[in-house]
Design an enzyme around this catalytic site. Structure first.
Site, PDB file in Angstrom:
ATOM      1  N   HIS A  80     -38.693 -35.387   3.827  1.00  0.00           N
ATOM      2  CA  HIS A  80     -39.850 -35.045   2.986  1.00  0.00           C
ATOM      3  C   HIS A  80     -40.382 -36.343   2.383  1.00  0.00           C
ATOM      4  O   HIS A  80     -39.800 -36.867   1.443  1.00  0.00           O
ATOM      5  CB  HIS A  80     -39.438 -34.089   1.860  1.00  0.00           C
ATOM      6  CG  HIS A  80     -39.290 -32.664   2.310  1.00  0.00           C
ATOM      7  ND1 HIS A  80     -39.065 -31.643   1.415  1.00  0.00           N
ATOM      8  CD2 HIS A  80     -39.315 -32.104   3.531  1.00  0.00           C
ATOM      9  CE1 HIS A  80     -38.995 -30.489   2.075  1.00  0.00           C
ATOM     10  NE2 HIS A  80     -39.131 -30.745   3.371  1.00  0.00           N
ATOM     11  N   TYR A 209     -43.845 -27.358  -6.082  1.00  0.00           N
ATOM     12  CA  TYR A 209     -43.537 -26.950  -7.457  1.00  0.00           C
ATOM     13  C   TYR A 209     -44.825 -26.361  -8.040  1.00  0.00           C
ATOM     14  O   TYR A 209     -45.860 -27.031  -8.028  1.00  0.00           O
ATOM     15  CB  TYR A 209     -43.114 -28.165  -8.293  1.00  0.00           C
ATOM     16  CG  TYR A 209     -41.800 -28.773  -7.891  1.00  0.00           C
ATOM     17  CD1 TYR A 209     -41.728 -29.731  -6.876  1.00  0.00           C
ATOM     18  CD2 TYR A 209     -40.611 -28.391  -8.511  1.00  0.00           C
ATOM     19  CE1 TYR A 209     -40.511 -30.292  -6.493  1.00  0.00           C
ATOM     20  CE2 TYR A 209     -39.396 -28.955  -8.141  1.00  0.00           C
ATOM     21  CZ  TYR A 209     -39.347 -29.903  -7.136  1.00  0.00           C
ATOM     22  OH  TYR A 209     -38.146 -30.451  -6.764  1.00  0.00           O
ATOM     23  N   PRO A 301     -32.499 -27.388 -12.406  1.00  0.00           N
ATOM     24  CA  PRO A 301     -32.750 -27.795 -11.014  1.00  0.00           C
ATOM     25  C   PRO A 301     -34.195 -28.218 -10.726  1.00  0.00           C
ATOM     26  O   PRO A 301     -34.529 -28.572  -9.618  1.00  0.00           O
ATOM     27  CB  PRO A 301     -32.371 -26.553 -10.208  1.00  0.00           C
ATOM     28  CG  PRO A 301     -32.358 -25.441 -11.166  1.00  0.00           C
ATOM     29  CD  PRO A 301     -32.096 -25.999 -12.511  1.00  0.00           C
ATOM     30  N   LYS A 305     -31.846 -32.563  -8.949  1.00  0.00           N
ATOM     31  CA  LYS A 305     -30.975 -33.689  -9.284  1.00  0.00           C
ATOM     32  C   LYS A 305     -29.491 -33.359  -9.382  1.00  0.00           C
ATOM     33  O   LYS A 305     -28.668 -34.268  -9.351  1.00  0.00           O
ATOM     34  CB  LYS A 305     -31.423 -34.269 -10.633  1.00  0.00           C
ATOM     35  CG  LYS A 305     -32.781 -34.939 -10.570  1.00  0.00           C
ATOM     36  CD  LYS A 305     -32.765 -36.114  -9.615  1.00  0.00           C
ATOM     37  CE  LYS A 305     -34.165 -36.549  -9.235  1.00  0.00           C
ATOM     38  NZ  LYS A 305     -34.220 -37.060  -7.868  1.00  0.00           N
ATOM     39  N   TYR A 393     -37.957 -39.118  -8.630  1.00  0.00           N
ATOM     40  CA  TYR A 393     -37.675 -37.987  -7.750  1.00  0.00           C
ATOM     41  C   TYR A 393     -36.944 -38.448  -6.484  1.00  0.00           C
ATOM     42  O   TYR A 393     -36.007 -37.797  -6.011  1.00  0.00           O
ATOM     43  CB  TYR A 393     -38.983 -37.275  -7.365  1.00  0.00           C
ATOM     44  CG  TYR A 393     -38.766 -35.928  -6.693  1.00  0.00           C
ATOM     45  CD1 TYR A 393     -38.668 -35.831  -5.308  1.00  0.00           C
ATOM     46  CD2 TYR A 393     -38.625 -34.772  -7.443  1.00  0.00           C
ATOM     47  CE1 TYR A 393     -38.446 -34.610  -4.678  1.00  0.00           C
ATOM     48  CE2 TYR A 393     -38.409 -33.541  -6.820  1.00  0.00           C
ATOM     49  CZ  TYR A 393     -38.315 -33.469  -5.449  1.00  0.00           C
ATOM     50  OH  TYR A 393     -38.076 -32.262  -4.825  1.00  0.00           O
TER      51      TYR A 393
HETATM   52  P1  FAS Z   1     -19.347 -27.564  -7.978  1.00  0.00           P
HETATM   53  O1  FAS Z   1     -19.459 -26.563  -9.099  1.00  0.00           O
HETATM   54  O2  FAS Z   1     -20.226 -27.416  -6.794  1.00  0.00           O
HETATM   55  O3  FAS Z   1     -17.841 -27.575  -7.417  1.00  0.00           O
HETATM   56  C1  FAS Z   1     -16.742 -27.475  -8.304  1.00  0.00           C
HETATM   57  C2  FAS Z   1     -15.588 -26.849  -7.547  1.00  0.00           C
HETATM   58  O4  FAS Z   1     -14.448 -26.819  -8.419  1.00  0.00           O
HETATM   59  C3  FAS Z   1     -15.879 -25.415  -7.145  1.00  0.00           C
HETATM   60  O5  FAS Z   1     -15.615 -25.222  -5.783  1.00  0.00           O
HETATM   61  C4  FAS Z   1     -14.946 -24.590  -8.037  1.00  0.00           C
HETATM   62  O6  FAS Z   1     -14.471 -23.433  -7.393  1.00  0.00           O
HETATM   63  C5  FAS Z   1     -13.821 -25.569  -8.295  1.00  0.00           C
HETATM   64  N1  FAS Z   1     -13.075 -25.287  -9.529  1.00  0.00           N
HETATM   65  C6  FAS Z   1     -13.556 -24.822 -10.693  1.00  0.00           C
HETATM   66  N2  FAS Z   1     -12.558 -24.694 -11.590  1.00  0.00           N
HETATM   67  C7  FAS Z   1     -11.408 -25.094 -10.960  1.00  0.00           C
HETATM   68  C8  FAS Z   1     -10.049 -25.198 -11.354  1.00  0.00           C
HETATM   69  N3  FAS Z   1      -9.650 -24.830 -12.574  1.00  0.00           N
HETATM   70  N4  FAS Z   1      -9.142 -25.635 -10.438  1.00  0.00           N
HETATM   71  C9  FAS Z   1      -9.537 -26.006  -9.194  1.00  0.00           C
HETATM   72  N5  FAS Z   1     -10.823 -25.942  -8.758  1.00  0.00           N
HETATM   73  C10 FAS Z   1     -11.736 -25.480  -9.648  1.00  0.00           C
HETATM   74  N6  FAS Z   1     -28.621 -28.603  -7.812  1.00  0.00           N
HETATM   75  C11 FAS Z   1     -29.749 -29.029  -7.195  1.00  0.00           C
HETATM   76  O7  FAS Z   1     -29.920 -30.251  -7.032  1.00  0.00           O
HETATM   77  N7  FAS Z   1     -30.702 -28.123  -6.769  1.00  0.00           N
HETATM   78  C12 FAS Z   1     -30.529 -26.764  -6.922  1.00  0.00           C
HETATM   79  O8  FAS Z   1     -31.386 -25.975  -6.541  1.00  0.00           O
HETATM   80  C13 FAS Z   1     -29.376 -26.273  -7.552  1.00  0.00           C
HETATM   81  N8  FAS Z   1     -29.160 -24.927  -7.707  1.00  0.00           N
HETATM   82  C14 FAS Z   1     -28.022 -24.490  -8.341  1.00  0.00           C
HETATM   83  C15 FAS Z   1     -27.757 -23.109  -8.528  1.00  0.00           C
HETATM   84  C16 FAS Z   1     -26.599 -22.676  -9.190  1.00  0.00           C
HETATM   85  C17 FAS Z   1     -26.348 -21.184  -9.388  1.00  0.00           C
HETATM   86  C18 FAS Z   1     -25.692 -23.617  -9.684  1.00  0.00           C
HETATM   87  C19 FAS Z   1     -24.451 -23.153 -10.453  1.00  0.00           C
HETATM   88  C20 FAS Z   1     -25.928 -24.980  -9.507  1.00  0.00           C
HETATM   89  C21 FAS Z   1     -27.088 -25.425  -8.825  1.00  0.00           C
HETATM   90  N9  FAS Z   1     -27.340 -26.786  -8.598  1.00  0.00           N
HETATM   91  C22 FAS Z   1     -28.440 -27.247  -7.987  1.00  0.00           C
HETATM   92  C23 FAS Z   1     -26.419 -27.763  -9.033  1.00  0.00           C
HETATM   93  C24 FAS Z   1     -25.314 -27.830  -8.024  1.00  0.00           C
HETATM   94  O9  FAS Z   1     -25.850 -28.100  -6.757  1.00  0.00           O
HETATM   95  C25 FAS Z   1     -24.338 -28.843  -8.511  1.00  0.00           C
HETATM   96  O10 FAS Z   1     -24.996 -30.004  -9.002  1.00  0.00           O
HETATM   97  C26 FAS Z   1     -23.346 -29.240  -7.460  1.00  0.00           C
HETATM   98  O11 FAS Z   1     -22.723 -28.081  -6.995  1.00  0.00           O
HETATM   99  C27 FAS Z   1     -22.361 -30.205  -8.112  1.00  0.00           C
HETATM  100  O12 FAS Z   1     -21.258 -30.308  -7.307  1.00  0.00           O
HETATM  101  P2  FAS Z   1     -19.790 -30.414  -7.950  1.00  0.00           P
HETATM  102  O13 FAS Z   1     -19.823 -31.371  -9.074  1.00  0.00           O
HETATM  103  O14 FAS Z   1     -18.887 -30.612  -6.800  1.00  0.00           O
HETATM  104  O15 FAS Z   1     -19.526 -28.990  -8.649  1.00  0.00           O
HETATM  105  C1  PHB Z   2     -33.807 -26.010  -3.165  1.00  0.00           C
HETATM  106  O1  PHB Z   2     -34.191 -26.258  -2.004  1.00  0.00           O
HETATM  107  O2  PHB Z   2     -32.923 -25.145  -3.426  1.00  0.00           O
HETATM  108  C2  PHB Z   2     -34.404 -26.786  -4.310  1.00  0.00           C
HETATM  109  C3  PHB Z   2     -35.355 -27.758  -4.050  1.00  0.00           C
HETATM  110  C4  PHB Z   2     -35.902 -28.469  -5.111  1.00  0.00           C
HETATM  111  C5  PHB Z   2     -35.483 -28.189  -6.403  1.00  0.00           C
HETATM  112  C6  PHB Z   2     -34.528 -27.207  -6.661  1.00  0.00           C
HETATM  113  C7  PHB Z   2     -33.992 -26.494  -5.601  1.00  0.00           C
HETATM  114  O3  PHB Z   2     -36.011 -28.891  -7.447  1.00  0.00           O
END
Ligand code: FAS
Ligand code: PHB
Length: 398
Positions: A80, A209, A301, A305, A393
C-alpha cells in the site's frame, strides 16, 4: 514452590506468550544462536483463531524478513503506497511513497503468527501451549523461573532472562511490584465492530479511513479475496445486536460514493467488537524481566500501530539480549526500557490524535465537527503536514 513431580527445562531466555511478539523474539534469538523456551496459555489453534491487525510498517516487514520468516509475507503481502481519508463523503489520497519514500504492506496478523509458529516448530525448541497458572519468580535473583502446568503436567523453566510477551491481560506486567510500575491510560467511549468476509476488497491498494456524521468506518483487506471492515459502535453494543445486513447498512453511508459502490457485501466469517484504549506501563524492565508488545502498551487501532509497536519492541529487545548473551555487555538491556518508551509515546500520540480526529465522541458538537474538518483541510492543504503524517503512518525509525 513447585512439587517434586514438576519437570524442569533450562534455557537462556524464557518467553511468556506465543503471539507475534513472543514468537518473533524467539525467531530473532534463535537466528543468533540464543536458546529460548516459549510458554503460551492458549492452544496453537486458539491463538490462530484471533482476527487482529492487518497492516505492517516497512520496518516491521524488514524485521520479519531479517528473522528469516518473511517468505510468505513477501510473496503474498500487498503493498500500500498510500492511504485514503474520507470526510463528508469526499475521499482524499495521501501518497506516502511519494512523500517519504516508504510504504506499508497488507498482511494479516493471523498469517504472520502462522508463519512464526511454523518457524518455531522447525527449530525443534520447546513451545509449551495450554500452560495454566503461569508464575514468574526470581526477577531480582541470579536466575529466573517460570512455573506452570500444561497438559504434560507441572513444569519449571529456569532461565537467565524472561520476556513478558503475554499481552494486555498477561501475568508478566503484574509480576512487577506495584510500587515500581507506573501506568498511564485513556479509555475511549466507543468500540470498533469488525467484520471479516470472503469478498474482494473495495480498496485493494489503500486502507480507507472514513470520518462521517454517523461515526468512523474503515475499509481494509487480508488478500484480494478477503476483506476486513470496521464501523465505530457504542461500547454498550454486543455482537449479537449486529446482523450482517445491519453492518453493511451502517458501513456504506459512512464512505464516499466511489468506495461505497466498490464494496462487495457477503456473509461475515468473523465478527467482533474491540474496545479502544491508550495504555502504557513504565518501566518495561524489572530485574531479569523485560516487557514487549501489548504487555507494555496498547494503542487504539486507528493508526494501525499495535502490532507494529510490538515488532519494534522485539527488535530492540532481541538486539539487547543477543548482545548481553554473546559479549556480556549490559548496555542494550540497561537502555531497552528508555529507548523503547521514547518511540512508544510518539506512536501513542499519533494513534490518539488519529482517533480524536476521525471518530464521533459523545460530546462531538457542531463546533468540534468543524474543527475536525478543518484539521483534515490543514493536512491535505500542506505537503509538509502530509509528509509528517506519512512519516508516522509508514513507521518511525527504530
Ligand atoms: P498478543 O495479545 O497478540 O499475544 C499475547 C499472547 O500471550 C497471547 O497468545 C495470549 O494467549 C498469551 N498469554 C496471555 N496471558 C498469558 C499467560 N499468563 N501465560 C502465558 N501466555 C499468556 N493492532 C493493529 O495494528 N491493528 C488492528 O486492527 C488491531 N486490532 C486488534 C483487535 C483486538 C480485539 C485486539 C485485542 C488487538 C488488536 N490489535 C490491532 C493489536 C494487536 O494486533 C496487538 O498489538 C498484537 O496482538 C500484539 O502482539 P503481542 O504483544 O504478541 O500480544
Ligand atoms: C486491519 O486491516 O485490520 C486494520 C487496518 C488499519 C487499521 C486498523 C486495522 O488502522
Amino acid at each position: 514452590m513447585p512439587d517434586s513431580a514438576s519437570r524442569t527445562l533450562h534455557t537462556q531466555v524464557a518467553i511468556v506468550g506465543a503471539g507475534p511478539a513472543g514468537l518473533l523474539l524467539a525467531a530473532l534469538l534463535h537466528k543468533a544462536g540464543i536458546d529460548s523456551v516459549v510458554v503460551e496459555r492458549q492452544s496453537r489453534d486458539y491463538v490462530l483463531s484471533r482476527i487482529r491487525a492487518g497492516i505492517l510498517e516497512q520496518t516491521s516487514v524488514d524485521t520479519i524478513v531479517q528473522a528469516g520468516v518473511g517468505a510468505r509475507l513477501m510473496a503474498e503481502g500487498i503493498v500500500h503506497p498510500g492511504v485514503d481519508i474520507v470526510a463528508g463523503g469526499h475521499k482524499r489520497h495521501l501518497d506516502m511513497h511519494r512523500l517519504v519514500g516508504r510504504q506499508v504492506m497488507a498482511y494479516g496478523q493471523t498469517e504472520l503468527t502462522r508463519d512464526l509458529m511454523d518457524a518455531r516448530e522447525a527449530t525443534d525448541r520447546p513451545t509449551l501451549y495450554e500452560a495454566q497458572d503461569v508464575r514468574i519468580e526470581g526477577l531480582l535473583d541470579s536466575a529466573v523461573q517460570v512455573h506452570g502446568v500444561d497438559p504434560q503436567g507441572a513444569f519449571t523453566v529456569h532461565a537467565e532472562w524472561v520476556a513478558g510477551c503475554d499481552g494486555f491481560h498477561g501475568v508478566a506486567r503484574r509480576s512487577i511490584p506495584a510500587e515500581v510500575l507506573h501506568t498511564f491510560e485513556r479509555v475511549y467511549p466507543f468500540g470498533w465492530l469488525g467484520v471479516l468476509a470472503d469478498v474482494p476488497p473495495a480498496s485493494p491498494h489503500a486502507v480507507v479511513y472514513a470520518q462521517s456524521d454517523e461515526g468512523f468506518a474503515l475499509c481494509s483487506m487480508r488478500s484480494m479475496t478477503r476483506s476486513r471492515y470496521y464501523v465505530q459502535c457504542p461500547l454498550t453494543d454486543r455482537v449479537e445486536d449486529w446482523s450482517d445486513d445491519r453492518f453493511w447498512a451502517a458501513l456504506l453511508p459512512r464512505l464516499d460514493p466511489q468506495t461505497a459502490a466498490a464494496v462487495v457485501t457477503g456473509p461475515s466469517i468473523e465478527k467482533s467488537i474491540a474496545p479502544l484504549r491508550s495504555f502504557v506501563a513504565e518501566p518495561m524492565r524489572h530485574g531479569r524481566l523485560f516487557l514487549a508488545g501489548d504487555a507494555a502498551h496498547i494503542v487504539p487501532p486507528t493508526g494501525a500501530k499495535g502490532l507494529n509497536l510490538a515488532v519494534a519492541d522485539v527488535r530492540l529487545l532481541a538486539e539487547a539480549l543477543i548482545d548481553r548473551c554473546r559479549s556480556g555487555s549490559a548496555t542494550g538491556i540497561d537502555s531497552y526500557s528508555q529507548r523503547a518508551l521514547q518511540r512508544i509515546w510518539r506512536v501513542e500520540r499519533f494513534s490518539w490524535w488519529a482517533t480524536t480526529l476521525l471518530h464521533r465522541f459523545p460530546d462531538t458538537d457542531a463546533f468540534s465537527q468543524r474543527l475536525q474538518r478543518a484539521e483534515l483541510d490543514e493536512l491535505f492543504g500542506s505537503e509538509r503536514a502530509q509528509a509528517h503524517f506519512a512519516d508516522q503512518y509508514a513507521g518511525l525509525p527504530i
